[in-house]
Design a protein around this motif. Structure first.
Motif, PDB file in Angstrom:
ATOM      1  N   SER A   1      -2.417  -0.475  13.115  1.00 20.57           N
ATOM      2  CA  SER A   1      -1.517  -1.004  12.086  1.00 20.57           C
ATOM      3  C   SER A   1      -2.213  -2.110  11.317  1.00 20.57           C
ATOM      4  O   SER A   1      -3.168  -2.725  11.793  1.00 20.57           O
ATOM      5  CB  SER A   1      -0.227  -1.548  12.709  1.00 20.57           C
TER       6      SER A   1
ATOM      7  N   PRO B   1      -2.151   1.717   3.508  1.00 27.45           N
ATOM      8  CA  PRO B   1      -2.362   2.888   4.351  1.00 27.45           C
ATOM      9  C   PRO B   1      -3.843   3.087   4.674  1.00 27.45           C
ATOM     10  O   PRO B   1      -4.716   2.822   3.845  1.00 27.45           O
ATOM     11  CB  PRO B   1      -1.842   4.045   3.488  1.00 27.45           C
TER      12      PRO B   1
ATOM     13  N   TYR C   1       2.029  -1.059   7.740  1.00 32.02           N
ATOM     14  CA  TYR C   1       1.340   0.236   7.657  1.00 32.02           C
ATOM     15  C   TYR C   1       0.825   0.632   9.035  1.00 32.02           C
ATOM     16  O   TYR C   1       0.147  -0.152   9.704  1.00 32.02           O
ATOM     17  CB  TYR C   1       0.189   0.163   6.655  1.00 32.02           C
TER      18      TYR C   1
ATOM     19  N   THR D   1       5.361   2.260   6.796  1.00 35.05           N
ATOM     20  CA  THR D   1       4.715   3.460   6.259  1.00 35.05           C
ATOM     21  C   THR D   1       3.810   4.047   7.324  1.00 35.05           C
ATOM     22  O   THR D   1       2.849   3.407   7.755  1.00 35.05           O
ATOM     23  CB  THR D   1       3.889   3.120   5.005  1.00 35.05           C
TER      24      THR D   1
ATOM     25  N   THR E   1       1.175   6.890   8.570  1.00 33.12           N
ATOM     26  CA  THR E   1       0.180   7.877   8.112  1.00 33.12           C
ATOM     27  C   THR E   1      -0.308   8.680   9.303  1.00 33.12           C
ATOM     28  O   THR E   1      -0.734   8.116  10.316  1.00 33.12           O
ATOM     29  CB  THR E   1      -1.024   7.168   7.455  1.00 33.12           C
TER      30      THR E   1
END
Length: 336
Positions: A156, A161, A231, A294, A296
């Protein structure tokens, strides 16, 4: 004194000694158990489960007192193995990462992108490589009893991202106290910063570091999203099995029945915790995403780019871990 009276006194003395011996052996015994995390996390729950099972099976003769948050080593989790080996800690549910400075073979699980999935974890821990690692631990004065699981570690950060090695360029990433982690993140262009977990959250809050890596359970329970970690990349770059273990002298002081009971309850607690941790993963991911993080997830091509970027780290560390262990692990993974 007549012979009859002397024999009576002798019989009474023997009976008294036997009663005292029985009383002492039946006395409750408390053993310390060290963990890095509390029972808010699966890791701490594993230790509590072990304590619960031992209390039940020993009918209260043996009590395991759990000391979470690395209390017994003043917060320095990398000292846990040494403290247990020296006798300052009786038992532990410890991390392969934290014990790796004293047991280099444990770096097997930290080789970047070496263990691809949960089936591979089980194949390694349950196979020849797992036996070789347990032998390495026992040769250093600690008796390994069972496996648990902290899980695959995810990345993170607070900047954006991450889906390629280039996205890590210059990012300050908090890592644990293992040179292998330093090498891995340096190979990816990041700036790895070693610090304990106690210091990590304040550093994330102030922006002293940009990111960190931990299993989803830690990210979720510790609410790392609240310290700017918006992220999250699911990249499964390494796994952190847990190990239930005992100090050698403590182990030797137990009778055979209690040793067997301690081992059996550790295996049971470990299996319980592994199943629970894996079952909770999808829900944890959903909860994290619902808080606005977010997430990914790498494609096969993106994953391969990270594998290639860290190949030199694998080549450097495989001989340090032991070629025989690495080869045994690879064979188990291929055959899973």
């Amino acid at each position: 004194m007549t012979l009859s009276r002397r024999l009576t006194h002798f019989t009474v003395a023997l009976a008294g000694a036997a009663l005292l011996s029985t009383s002492l052996s039946a006395q409750a015994r408390e053993l310390s158990v060290s963990t890095v995390l509390s029972d808010a996390f699966p890791w701490g729950q594993a230790a509590e489960k072990w304590a619960e099972l031992v209390e039940e099976r020993s009918e209260g003769r043996i009590t395991l007192r759990v000391y979470p948050n690395s209390q017994l080593v003043s917060g320095d989790q990398t000292r846990e193995f040494s403290a247990m080996r020296s006798g300052l800690i009786d038992l532990a549910v410890g991390s392969t990462i934290n014990w790796s400075p004293q047991v280099p073979e444990l770096n097997l699980f930290s080789l970047p992108f070496f263990i691809p999935d949960e089936a591979a974890v089980d194949a390694v821990t349950g196979g020849e490589a797992g036996e070789m690692i347990f032998d390495a631990i026992e040769s250093r004065g600690v008796v390994p009893l069972a496996w648990g699981e902290n899980g695959f570690r995810q990345l993170s950060n607070s900047r954006g991202p991450i889906s390629s090695p280039q996205d890590l360029d210059g990012l300050r990433i908090r890592v644990v106290g293992s040179p292998l982690f330093q090498d891995t993140f340096s190979a990816l262009g990041a700036d790895p910063t070693q610090m304990s977990w106690t210091d990590a959250q304040p550093a994330l809050t102030t922006g002293a570091v940009d990111g960190q890596e931990n299993p989803l359970s830690v990210f979720d329970v510790a609410r790392i999203d609240q310290v700017g970690q918006e992220y999250l990349t699911l990249w499964n770059y390494m796994n952190d099995p847990l190990i239930f273990a005992a100090n050698q002298r403590v182990w030797d002081s137990l009778d055979e029945a209690d040793r067997e009971m301690l081992r059996e309850t550790a295996i049971e607690a470990g299996a319980w915790e592994v199943a629970m941790t894996r079952e909770q993963e999808p829900e944890r991911r959903a909860d994290i995403e619902s808080r606005g993080v977010t997430v990914t997830e790498l494609s096969d091509e993106q994953h391969q780019a990270f594998v290639e970027a860290t190949q030199a780290v694998y080549e450097k560390w495989a001989p340090r871990i032991g070629e025989a262990i690495v080869e045994a692990a690879e064979a188990s993974i291929d055959a899973r």
